[in-house]
Design an enzyme around this catalytic site. Structure first.
Site, short mmCIF file in Angstrom:
data_model
loop_
_atom_site.label_atom_id
_atom_site.label_comp_id
_atom_site.label_asym_id
_atom_site.label_seq_id
_atom_site.Cartn_x
_atom_site.Cartn_y
_atom_site.Cartn_z
N LYS A 114 -14.04 -4.14 -1.82
CA LYS A 114 -13.58 -4.06 -0.43
C LYS A 114 -13.98 -5.28 0.39
O LYS A 114 -13.29 -5.64 1.34
CB LYS A 114 -14.10 -2.78 0.25
N LYS A 202 -5.54 1.03 -8.97
CA LYS A 202 -5.51 2.47 -8.70
C LYS A 202 -4.60 2.77 -7.51
O LYS A 202 -4.44 1.92 -6.62
CB LYS A 202 -6.93 3.02 -8.50
N LYS A 205 -4.88 4.48 -0.66
CA LYS A 205 -4.38 4.57 0.72
C LYS A 205 -4.21 3.19 1.33
O LYS A 205 -3.42 2.99 2.23
CB LYS A 205 -5.40 5.29 1.61
P1 TYM Z 1 -11.58 8.54 -0.86
O1 TYM Z 1 -11.28 9.01 0.52
O2 TYM Z 1 -11.23 7.15 -1.23
O3 TYM Z 1 -10.89 9.50 -1.91
C1 TYM Z 1 -11.04 10.93 -1.89
C2 TYM Z 1 -11.09 11.45 -3.31
O4 TYM Z 1 -9.92 11.09 -4.04
C3 TYM Z 1 -10.30 10.45 -5.26
N1 TYM Z 1 -9.29 9.41 -5.57
C4 TYM Z 1 -8.65 9.29 -6.74
N2 TYM Z 1 -8.74 10.00 -7.89
C5 TYM Z 1 -7.92 9.63 -8.92
N3 TYM Z 1 -7.06 8.58 -8.85
C6 TYM Z 1 -6.94 7.83 -7.71
N4 TYM Z 1 -6.08 6.82 -7.64
C7 TYM Z 1 -7.77 8.18 -6.60
N5 TYM Z 1 -7.93 7.66 -5.34
C8 TYM Z 1 -8.86 8.42 -4.74
C9 TYM Z 1 -11.65 9.83 -4.98
O5 TYM Z 1 -12.38 9.61 -6.18
C10 TYM Z 1 -12.29 10.87 -4.09
O6 TYM Z 1 -12.87 11.91 -4.87
N6 TYM Z 1 -16.48 7.64 -0.58
C11 TYM Z 1 -15.46 8.70 -0.75
C12 TYM Z 1 -15.60 9.80 0.28
C13 TYM Z 1 -16.94 10.43 0.33
C14 TYM Z 1 -17.50 11.33 -0.61
C15 TYM Z 1 -18.80 11.66 -0.10
C16 TYM Z 1 -17.05 11.90 -1.80
C17 TYM Z 1 -17.85 10.24 1.32
N7 TYM Z 1 -18.96 10.97 1.06
C18 TYM Z 1 -19.63 12.53 -0.78
C19 TYM Z 1 -17.91 12.78 -2.47
C20 TYM Z 1 -19.19 13.08 -1.96
C21 TYM Z 1 -14.11 8.08 -0.60
O7 TYM Z 1 -13.93 7.08 0.04
O8 TYM Z 1 -13.12 8.82 -1.18
#
Ligand code: TYM
Length: 340
Positions: A114, A202, A205
């Site tokens: 990032k 991947k 968003k």
């Molecule tokens: P975020 O918002 O990017 O994504 C949310 C969830 O979706 C999963 N994900 C994917 N899985 C498979 N293929 C993809 N292309 C893909 N894109 C996203 C992510 O692995 C995630 O599970 N840092 C985290 C949010 C967070 C969090 C936490 C998660 C903050 N605190 C505590 C678990 C526990 C994030 O940015 O996810």
């Protein structure tokens, strides 16, 4: 059993989020044994680590709450809230920054991705982000954290922080330590859903091209168009899995089909092996539309009622604050911090 997970309320919920994480949230909620508890939250505090528009963040938080409910998260059974209404997340993060090591954070690949070439210009929040993520789960003594593959490294860091804190500060009355070590739960069939424009990136968003992802808010025509335009090669689908090696785009589409149709990718190839994308893509679009249409309809209904969504989040936050309190108090005490 305590299940905790979060999602950033930036952009729309897409198929990668859904297959990699949210579908597992719903399954774990539905199969939760007596006495267990699920907490799901919108990681709005994480969202300020990147440049953002405050009005869009506020709207995005409500919309993501609606999307999660539309996917099957039931606010009567699961605790659904946004981080900003539970100040204990930010508080515990600070307490854990004394335990997290610079070297550990320096190894985080998401920060490298990032911040890119502009490391010096990245926010401090982007660097310390994984410590907040550790606080998110340790605050509730999470046992299981359903996430996609890309979050595994952050969860390993949370375990390292918990372990070091327990080692360094376990008191005599608290020999097992303050924190539970959380277990990441990654679905093998959909650990990493890739972009429709590039099978080696991947689905995300933040991809500037909307054609790269399927949003759960896309209507049937949009889904069909995006699938038709998805990048592929000119070969027909192979009959065996080995034939997908070196064919990242084809492999991704087969993975998505299998995850939605709840079958093995090998079964998809048994059915479509030897056929071209002219046949496979319409079939894939149909499976997607079948799956997403009911979610889409519920989402549209829910977004119309902002007050109801705010009430759900307020109620969830009140329950989360209550659950967070004992662990936070033990953390202060373990560190020798006096609170009057
Ligand atoms: P975020 O918002 O990017 O994504 C949310 C969830 O979706 C999963 N994900 C994917 N899985 C498979 N293929 C993809 N292309 C893909 N894109 C996203 C992510 O692995 C995630 O599970 N840092 C985290 C949010 C967070 C969090 C936490 C998660 C903050 N605190 C505590 C678990 C526990 C994030 O940015 O996810």
């Amino acid at each position: 059993m305590r299940v905790v997970s979060g999602i950033q309320p930036t952009g729309n919920l897409h198929l990668g989020n859904y297959l990699g994480a949210i579908r597992n949230w719903v399954r774990m909620q539905d199969d939760m044994p007596e006495g267990g508890q699920c907490l799901f939250f919108l990681a709005d505090l994480h969202a300020i680590s990147m440049p953002h528009d405050p009005a869009a963040l506020r709207n995005g938080t409500r919309e993501m709450a609606a999307a999660l409910v539309a996917c099957g998260i039931d606010p009567a059974r699961s605790i659904l809230f946004n981080q900003a209404q539970v100040p204990q997340h930010a508080e515990l993060q600070w307490l854990l920054t004394g335990t997290a090591r610079m070297g550990w954070l320096n190894r985080m690949t998401q920060f490298k991705d990032k911040s890119g070439k502009n490391r010096e210009g990245a926010s401090v929040a982007l660097f310390t982000y994984p410590v907040l993520q550790a606080a998110d789960v340790l605050l509730y003594q999470a046992t299981h954290v359903p996430v996609g593959e890309d979050q595994k490294q952050h969860l390993e860091l949370a375990r390292d922080i918990a372990q070091k804190f327990n080692n360094d500060f376990a008191g005599e009355s608290d020999e097992s330590g303050v924190f539970t070590l959380p277990e990441p739960i990654v679905p093998p069939e959909a650990a990493r859903i890739m972009s429709l424009r590039d099978g080696n990136a991947k689905m995300s968003k933040s991809d500037p091209s909307e054609m790269a992802r399927i949003d759960l808010t896309d209507d049937a025509d949009t889904i069909t168009r995006k699938v038709r335009k998805a990048r592929t090669d000119a070969e027909p689908l192979p009959s065996e899995m080995a034939g997908l090696d070196e064919r990242a785009e084809a492999r991704n589409l087969v993975t998505i089909y299998a995850a939605l149709a709840a079958c093995e990718p090998a079964e998809v190839l048994r059915q479509y092996g030897g056929q071209g994308f002219g046949t496979f893509k319409p079939a894939l679009a149909e499976v997607m539309v079948d799956h997403l249409a009911p979610i889409n309809a519920r989402f549209r209904q829910l977004t119309g009622d902002g007050e109801a969504l705010d009430a759900i989040l307020a109620r969830g936050a009140a329950r989360a604050r209550e659950l967070a309190q004992p662990t936070l108090a033990r953390t202060y005490a373990a560190l020798g911090l006096m609170r009057g």
